[in-house]
Motif scaffolding. Structure first.
Motif, PDB file in Angstrom:
ATOM      1  N   LEU A  47       0.741  -0.921  -0.233  1.00 46.36           N
ATOM      2  CA  LEU A  47      -0.113  -0.095  -0.098  1.00 46.36           C
ATOM      3  C   LEU A  47       0.916   1.292   0.049  1.00 46.36           C
ATOM      4  N   LEU A  48       2.018   1.194   0.689  1.00 43.87           N
ATOM      5  CA  LEU A  48       3.027   2.341   0.745  1.00 43.87           C
ATOM      6  C   LEU A  48       3.368   2.518  -0.731  1.00 43.87           C
ATOM      7  N   SER A  49       3.646   1.563  -1.483  1.00 41.55           N
ATOM      8  CA  SER A  49       4.143   1.754  -2.731  1.00 41.55           C
ATOM      9  C   SER A  49       3.066   2.388  -3.709  1.00 41.55           C
ATOM     10  N   ASP A  50       1.818   1.672  -3.613  1.00 40.97           N
ATOM     11  CA  ASP A  50       0.774   2.237  -4.364  1.00 40.97           C
ATOM     12  C   ASP A  50       0.590   3.767  -3.981  1.00 40.97           C
ATOM     13  N   SER A  51       0.560   4.204  -2.854  1.00 41.29           N
ATOM     14  CA  SER A  51       0.523   5.550  -2.451  1.00 41.29           C
ATOM     15  C   SER A  51       1.503   6.383  -3.163  1.00 41.29           C
ATOM     16  N   ALA A  52       2.823   5.974  -3.131  1.00 38.92           N
ATOM     17  CA  ALA A  52       3.842   6.824  -3.833  1.00 38.92           C
ATOM     18  C   ALA A  52       3.655   6.645  -4.961  1.00 38.92           C
ATOM     19  N   LEU A  53       3.331   5.696  -5.659  1.00 37.85           N
ATOM     20  CA  LEU A  53       3.121   5.759  -7.289  1.00 37.85           C
ATOM     21  C   LEU A  53       2.164   6.399  -7.773  1.00 37.85           C
ATOM     22  N   ASP A  54       1.078   6.597  -7.097  1.00 37.64           N
ATOM     23  CA  ASP A  54      -0.111   7.188  -7.667  1.00 37.64           C
ATOM     24  C   ASP A  54       0.209   8.717  -7.468  1.00 37.64           C
ATOM     25  N   PHE A  55       0.910   9.252  -6.397  1.00 34.44           N
ATOM     26  CA  PHE A  55       1.289  10.609  -6.289  1.00 34.44           C
ATOM     27  C   PHE A  55       2.203  10.873  -7.541  1.00 34.44           C
ATOM     28  N   LEU A  56       3.371  10.150  -7.817  1.00 32.27           N
ATOM     29  CA  LEU A  56       4.337  10.549  -8.693  1.00 32.27           C
ATOM     30  C   LEU A  56       3.535  10.368 -10.176  1.00 32.27           C
ATOM     31  N   SER A 103       0.864  10.964 -11.034  1.00 30.45           N
ATOM     32  CA  SER A 103      -0.091  12.314 -11.056  1.00 30.45           C
ATOM     33  C   SER A 103       0.721  13.470 -11.306  1.00 30.45           C
ATOM     34  N   VAL A 104       1.920  13.565 -10.760  1.00 26.84           N
ATOM     35  CA  VAL A 104       2.735  14.727 -11.052  1.00 26.84           C
ATOM     36  C   VAL A 104       3.631  14.770 -12.456  1.00 26.84           C
ATOM     37  N   PHE A 105       4.157  13.591 -12.823  1.00 29.43           N
ATOM     38  CA  PHE A 105       4.716  13.404 -14.113  1.00 29.43           C
ATOM     39  C   PHE A 105       3.925  13.348 -15.309  1.00 29.43           C
ATOM     40  N   SER A 106       2.614  12.982 -15.127  1.00 22.52           N
ATOM     41  CA  SER A 106       1.759  12.871 -16.289  1.00 22.52           C
ATOM     42  C   SER A 106       1.171  14.104 -16.619  1.00 22.52           C
ATOM     43  N   SER A 107       1.479  15.206 -15.691  1.00 24.96           N
ATOM     44  CA  SER A 107       1.178  16.441 -15.720  1.00 24.96           C
ATOM     45  C   SER A 107       2.106  17.369 -16.935  1.00 24.96           C
ATOM     46  N   GLN A 148       0.341  18.850  -7.584  1.00 21.28           N
ATOM     47  CA  GLN A 148      -0.126  17.954  -6.384  1.00 21.28           C
ATOM     48  C   GLN A 148       0.218  18.094  -5.029  1.00 21.28           C
ATOM     49  N   THR A 149      -0.435  18.049  -4.329  1.00 22.09           N
ATOM     50  CA  THR A 149       0.177  17.852  -2.724  1.00 22.09           C
ATOM     51  C   THR A 149      -0.548  16.453  -2.213  1.00 22.09           C
ATOM     52  N   ALA A 150       0.203  15.918  -1.305  1.00 22.35           N
ATOM     53  CA  ALA A 150      -0.122  14.563  -0.632  1.00 22.35           C
ATOM     54  C   ALA A 150       0.519  14.455   0.458  1.00 22.35           C
ATOM     55  N   LEU A 151      -0.094  13.612   1.676  1.00 25.80           N
ATOM     56  CA  LEU A 151       0.328  13.243   3.004  1.00 25.80           C
ATOM     57  C   LEU A 151       1.029  11.911   2.797  1.00 25.80           C
ATOM     58  N   MET A 152       2.345  11.918   3.213  1.00 26.35           N
ATOM     59  CA  MET A 152       3.103  10.660   2.792  1.00 26.35           C
ATOM     60  C   MET A 152       3.664  10.310   4.401  1.00 26.35           C
ATOM     61  N   GLY A 153       2.855   9.432   5.056  1.00 28.78           N
ATOM     62  CA  GLY A 153       3.219   9.330   6.496  1.00 28.78           C
ATOM     63  C   GLY A 153       2.924  10.538   7.273  1.00 28.78           C
ATOM     64  N   ASP A 185       4.947  13.197   6.805  1.00 31.75           N
ATOM     65  CA  ASP A 185       5.398  14.396   6.053  1.00 31.75           C
ATOM     66  C   ASP A 185       4.278  14.748   4.988  1.00 31.75           C
ATOM     67  N   THR A 186       4.461  16.009   4.360  1.00 34.41           N
ATOM     68  CA  THR A 186       3.910  16.616   3.436  1.00 34.41           C
ATOM     69  C   THR A 186       4.675  16.840   2.064  1.00 34.41           C
ATOM     70  N   VAL A 187       4.263  16.507   1.005  1.00 34.17           N
ATOM     71  CA  VAL A 187       4.841  16.498  -0.333  1.00 34.17           C
ATOM     72  C   VAL A 187       4.130  17.454  -1.125  1.00 34.17           C
ATOM     73  N   ALA A 188       4.624  18.219  -1.740  1.00 39.15           N
ATOM     74  CA  ALA A 188       4.189  19.090  -2.691  1.00 39.15           C
ATOM     75  C   ALA A 188       4.995  19.296  -3.908  1.00 39.15           C
ATOM     76  N   ALA A 189       4.307  19.231  -5.101  1.00 37.60           N
ATOM     77  CA  ALA A 189       4.928  19.096  -6.329  1.00 37.60           C
ATOM     78  C   ALA A 189       4.423  20.558  -7.033  1.00 37.60           C
ATOM     79  N   VAL A 190       5.322  21.400  -7.640  1.00 39.27           N
ATOM     80  CA  VAL A 190       4.807  22.417  -8.501  1.00 39.27           C
ATOM     81  C   VAL A 190       5.812  22.106  -9.818  1.00 39.27           C
ATOM     82  N   ARG A 191       5.059  23.022 -10.919  1.00 36.54           N
ATOM     83  CA  ARG A 191       5.907  22.996 -12.184  1.00 36.54           C
ATOM     84  C   ARG A 191       6.528  24.530 -12.289  1.00 36.54           C
TER      85      ARG A 191
END
Length: 266
Positions: A3-12, A14-18, A248-253, A255-261
């Motif tokens: 589930l941890l990998s699924d969450s990380a992959l979903d976030f990434l 989403s970010v890189f598909s943009s 995209q912004t997500a909670l990983m454990g 930590d907060t992870v934010a992505a911008v272009r």
């Protein structure tokens, strides 16, 4: 897959598909700048001491991100202080991609130790051959250091310096020539500052940015005034700063992870 990998992959994903079709077909290396920081924007302790600023969930996300890039770049400060491996070892073995990212170190004066993990991993067959970018200027000690590092397994590229630092644009040109289409830049502070400053300077109308995506992990902690931070270019006017688009912004454990272009100005 966990589930941890699924969450990380979903976030990434989403970010890189943009990334736009224009970027996907570009004739330059796409750059992702990423680092972990405290709530008070510190990325290391006093004197550059390594800090644990990523929880297990965000650290796993970082290793998945590494697997999505051709190469990972750090500066010599990080290489000396942290002795990193720049691999994807935290991804569960059953899910781990077979392709390894190329480790790259910006090391103007060739100070990388020959017993570092990057060179040791290569010699042991568990890592790709590290590439080192150094100054094209001649220093008295450079010749012997170059020979020692080459014998230890490194590949060395010479690039000019600008204002006392290796030229980031020249590094990126050489990486593209060498087949590196996507680059993950992990720091430390000097490298982060250099890429941010360079991206700001290249932010002319219609000009491609040096950085395409920024992903910042923020840990719920304060480091204090003794910690090492970073600067955003040094622009005195907000309108001169690079234009950003939240992705995209997500909670990983915890930590907060934010992505911008970083966008081209129109």
């Amino acid at each position: 897959m966990s589930l941890l990998s699924d969450s990380a992959l979903d976030f990434l994903r989403s970010v890189f598909s943009s990334r736009s079709k224009e970027d996907a077909e570009t004739d330059r290396t796409l750059v992702t700048l990423t680092f972990a920081q405290s709530l008070d924007a510190k990325i290391a302790g006093k004197g550059g001491r390594q800090l644990l600023l990523s929880c297990p969930e965000s650290m796993l996300m970082t290793h998945w991100m590494r697997s999505m890039h051709d190469a990972i770049l750090v500066g010599i400060g990080t290489a000396l202080n942290d002795n990193p491996q720049l691999n994807t070892r935290l991804i569960p073995e059953a899910s781990r991609p077979s392709k390894l990212p190329r480790p790259i170190v910006l090391d103007a004066h060739l100070r990388l130790p020959i017993d570092c993990k990057l060179l040791s991993n290569f010699r042991q067959g568990v890592g790709l051959q590290p590439w080192i970018f150094c100054s094209s200027s001649n220093f008295p000690e450079m010749s012997s250091r170059r020979s020692t590092l080459l014998e230890a397994g490194a590949v060395i590229f010479d690039v000019p310096c600008e204002d006392g630092f290796l030229s980031i644009p020249q590094v990126l040109v050489e990486l593209y020539i060498q087949g590196i289409k996507s680059l993950m830049v992990e720091g430390g502070a000097t490298i982060i500052n250099s890429f941010l400053k360079c991206s700001q300077q290249s932010d002319g109308f219609g000009a491609p940015p040096v950085i395409d995506t920024i992903i910042i992990t923020t840990a719920p902690m304060f480091v204090g005034d003794g910690g090492v931070g970073y600067e955003v270019g040094g622009s005195k006017q907000a309108e001169e700063a690079p234009a950003l688009q939240p992705v995209q912004t997500a909670l990983m454990g915890i930590d907060t992870v934010a992505a911008v272009r970083i966008l081209r100005r129109q």
